[in-house]
Write a protein that holds these residues in place. Structure first.
Motif, short mmCIF file in Angstrom:
data_model
loop_
_atom_site.label_atom_id
_atom_site.label_comp_id
_atom_site.label_asym_id
_atom_site.label_seq_id
_atom_site.Cartn_x
_atom_site.Cartn_y
_atom_site.Cartn_z
N TYR A 278 0.82 -1.23 0.00
CA TYR A 278 0.00 0.00 0.00
C TYR A 278 0.85 1.26 0.00
CZ TYR A 278 -4.30 -2.54 -0.16
OH TYR A 278 -5.33 -3.34 -0.61
N SER B 218 0.38 5.90 -7.45
CA SER B 218 -0.75 6.77 -7.80
C SER B 218 -0.33 8.23 -7.76
CB SER B 218 -1.91 6.56 -6.82
OG SER B 218 -2.66 5.43 -7.20
N GLY C 10 -12.16 -0.74 -5.76
CA GLY C 10 -10.83 -1.21 -5.40
C GLY C 10 -9.93 -0.04 -5.13
N GLY D 108 -8.03 0.94 -2.82
CA GLY D 108 -6.76 0.84 -2.08
C GLY D 108 -6.80 1.65 -0.80
N VAL E 120 -5.96 6.78 -1.81
CA VAL E 120 -5.08 7.84 -2.29
C VAL E 120 -5.75 8.70 -3.36
CG1 VAL E 120 -3.89 6.16 -3.80
CG2 VAL E 120 -2.81 8.34 -3.33
N ASN E 121 -6.47 8.07 -4.29
CA ASN E 121 -7.08 8.85 -5.37
C ASN E 121 -8.39 9.49 -4.91
OD1 ASN E 121 -5.04 8.21 -7.36
ND2 ASN E 121 -5.83 6.11 -7.21
N GLU F 297 -13.81 -1.96 -1.36
CA GLU F 297 -12.48 -2.56 -1.14
C GLU F 297 -12.68 -3.89 -0.40
OE1 GLU F 297 -9.09 -3.57 -1.33
OE2 GLU F 297 -9.04 -1.57 -2.20
N ILE F 298 -11.78 -4.84 -0.64
CA ILE F 298 -11.94 -6.16 0.00
C ILE F 298 -11.87 -6.01 1.53
CG2 ILE F 298 -11.07 -7.50 -1.96
CD1 ILE F 298 -8.39 -7.74 -0.51
N ASP G 178 -16.76 -7.38 -2.37
CA ASP G 178 -16.11 -7.91 -3.57
C ASP G 178 -16.77 -7.27 -4.79
OD1 ASP G 178 -15.58 -9.51 -5.85
OD2 ASP G 178 -14.97 -11.15 -4.53
N MET G 179 -15.99 -6.60 -5.59
CA MET G 179 -16.56 -5.86 -6.71
C MET G 179 -17.17 -6.78 -7.77
SD MET G 179 -13.34 -4.45 -8.86
CE MET G 179 -12.15 -4.16 -7.59
N ALA H 167 -9.12 2.77 -10.71
CA ALA H 167 -7.73 3.25 -10.73
C ALA H 167 -6.80 2.06 -10.51
CB ALA H 167 -7.50 4.30 -9.65
N HIS H 168 -5.89 1.83 -11.44
CA HIS H 168 -4.95 0.70 -11.36
C HIS H 168 -5.72 -0.60 -11.08
CE1 HIS H 168 -2.42 4.25 -10.09
NE2 HIS H 168 -1.89 3.86 -11.23
N GLN H 169 -6.81 -0.78 -11.72
CA GLN H 169 -7.69 -1.90 -11.41
C GLN H 169 -7.84 -2.85 -12.59
OE1 GLN H 169 -9.29 -4.30 -9.25
NE2 GLN H 169 -9.06 -2.35 -8.18
C1 LIG Z 1 -3.61 -2.29 -7.73
S1 LIG Z 1 -4.49 -1.86 -6.30
C2 LIG Z 1 -5.09 -0.24 -6.71
C3 LIG Z 1 -5.44 0.59 -5.51
C4 LIG Z 1 -5.92 2.01 -5.83
N1 LIG Z 1 -7.05 2.02 -6.72
C5 LIG Z 1 -4.81 2.84 -6.39
O1 LIG Z 1 -4.86 3.20 -7.57
O2 LIG Z 1 -3.87 3.18 -5.65
C6 LIG Z 1 -5.95 -2.85 -6.47
C7 LIG Z 1 -6.89 -2.73 -5.30
O3 LIG Z 1 -8.09 -3.44 -5.62
C8 LIG Z 1 -8.51 -4.18 -4.49
N2 LIG Z 1 -9.28 -5.36 -4.94
C9 LIG Z 1 -8.79 -6.46 -5.55
N3 LIG Z 1 -9.77 -7.34 -5.79
C10 LIG Z 1 -10.92 -6.78 -5.34
C11 LIG Z 1 -12.28 -7.20 -5.31
N4 LIG Z 1 -12.64 -8.38 -5.83
N5 LIG Z 1 -13.19 -6.38 -4.77
C12 LIG Z 1 -12.83 -5.17 -4.23
N6 LIG Z 1 -11.55 -4.71 -4.25
C13 LIG Z 1 -10.60 -5.50 -4.79
C14 LIG Z 1 -7.20 -4.59 -3.83
O4 LIG Z 1 -7.40 -4.96 -2.47
C15 LIG Z 1 -6.34 -3.35 -4.02
O5 LIG Z 1 -6.46 -2.44 -2.95
#
Ligand SMILES: C[S@@+](CC[C@H](N)C(=O)[O-])C[C@H]1O[C@@H](n2cnc3c(N)ncnc32)[C@H](O)[C@@H]1O
Length: 368
Positions: free
Chosen positions: A163, A170, A193, A195, A198-199, A216-217, A243-244, A259-261
């Motif tokens: 994190y 980010s 998701g 994180g 930050v955004n 977020e998880i 869970d998304m 973002a970064h998803q």
């Molecule tokens: C690559 S990080 C990006 C974090 C943030 N969006 C950023 O840009 O800094 C992906 C995030 O998605 C979350 N994530 C992954 N699978 C997920 C799910 N099925 N449901 C919800 N969130 C999820 C992760 O826990 C993680 O915090």
């Protein structure tokens, strides 16, 4: 920032021809990274920034290393240009000093730690990952869940490295996201998701009229909540643990952010997520993809190509730094129109894609 409509991405960027210098650099690229990591972890660069120029003997005493160890470290750091040797004394490279002054070096160091502790080992399973089209390198991070993010909950040290890095990665580009997104009339945003927020925090600070829900998880939601509280934004940013893929998105949003998803998942999974976003938006609302993006020519940017090794080998079964055209296809299949792209300037390969849920009701099949 270069803006363009998808389907009009121009010109094929040139890639430098392979020569012996480049080939040998690729051959020993893993060693170059280890010098960078050692210079960061052992504190060489900070020491020289704060107290340099120093001789190897002075460095040895400060870093508590044997003579042979410091000679190896300085040979590599100087050959790579991370340090500069004048006479018998060493100093930190001018670029690193200026990155440090502008606050970017700390973010790069966070990226180094992420590469070393989370990415590096798993990339050794890249060939297996390609052969079997699966994230074979995740086996290096113990756990049962098929994705990295759920496994991180069992590894607090790795989770905090992750994190910290995600925040820095980010922040290297999200001032462009803040500048590009027009949320002046928006009131509700969903950050999928999100994180450590930050955004969401950057966007909420810039747009006092919006409230944000971060999906977020459950294993990471506590981190998200803590950071939001520390930012003093708990009244405007809330966290929905879940869970998304399987949970409902909260409805009636003006904006849904990924973002970064979408680099993590397959195009089919991304289309499913974008469909859910479409349903969760008000008519006229926008979905936003903020991420590293590769070019449609299929030859770069180099950092996007290199970062794809991680996405192939570690976090989840399908994923890569996709080109703009893949997102265009997923967005159109999900019902979005008016797709706009912005290439973020700088050394990271970030891009921003926005697309709109039309105010017109979707045409029924008989209307075609
Ligand atoms: C690559 S990080 C990006 C974090 C943030 N969006 C950023 O840009 O800094 C992906 C995030 O998605 C979350 N994530 C992954 N699978 C997920 C799910 N099925 N449901 C919800 N969130 C999820 C992760 O826990 C993680 O915090």
């Amino acid at each position: 920032m270069d803006s363009f409509e998808l389907s009009s991405t121009p010109v094929t960027p040139k890639v430098g021809a392979l020569d012996m210098d480049r080939l040998s650099f690729i051959l020993f690229g893993h060693a170059a990274f280890q010098y960078l990591n050692a210079a960061c972890e052992l504190g060489l660069l900070e020491l020289l920034m704060n107290r340099g120029p120093l001789t190897s003997e002075e460095i040895r005493k400060e870093l508590l290393l044997e003579e042979r160890s410091v000679e190896i470290l300085l040979l590599g750091s100087t050959a790579l240009g991370l340090t500069v040797k004048e006479g018998r004394r060493y100093s930190t490279a001018p670029l690193i000093i200026s990155l440090s002054k502008e606050g970017a070096w700390r973010k790069i160091k966070d990226t180094v730690a992420f590469e070393q502790h989370i990415v590096y080992e798993g990339q050794a399973d890249f060939v297996d990952s390609l052969r079997h089209s699966t994230n074979a390198g995740l086996r290096r991070i113990p756990g049962d869940h098929p994705d990295l993010y759920h496994r991180l909950s069992q590894h607090p040290h790795l989770k905090s490295i992750f994190y910290q890095y995600m925040r820095s990665w980010s922040e290297l580009a999200n001032d462009h996201l803040v500048a590009e997104l027009d949320l002046a009339n928006a009131t509700r945003m969903l950050d999928c998701g999100g994180g450590d927020a930050v955004n969401a925090i950057a966007l909420a600070r810039h747009n006092p009229g919006i409230e944000v829900t971060i999906l977020e998880i459950p294993g990471s939601a506590a981190v998200t909540e803590t950071v939001i509280a520390e930012a003093g934004l708990a009244e405007r940013i809330s966290v929905q643990p879940g869970d998304m893929f399987t949970d409902q998105f909260p409805p009636e949003n003006d904006c849904v952010l990924f973002a970064h998803q979408l680099v993590i998942w397959t195009p089919e999974e991304n289309t499913a997520l974008l469909r859910k976003a479409y349903e969760a938006l008000k008519p006229g609302g926008k979905v936003v993809i903020f991420s590293s993006i590769s070019n449609d020519a299929g030859n770069g940017p180099l950092i996007a190509a290199l970062d794809s090794v991680y996405f192939a080998a570690v976090p989840a079964e399908g994923g890569m730094i996709y080109p703009w055209s893949v997102y265009e296809k997923c967005l159109r299949e999900s019902g979005f129109s008016s797709i706009q792209c912005a290439d973020v300037p700088g050394w990271t390969p970030h891009g921003i894609i926005t697309a709109t849920k039309s105010c017109e009701p979707p045409r029924s099949p008989s209307a075609f």
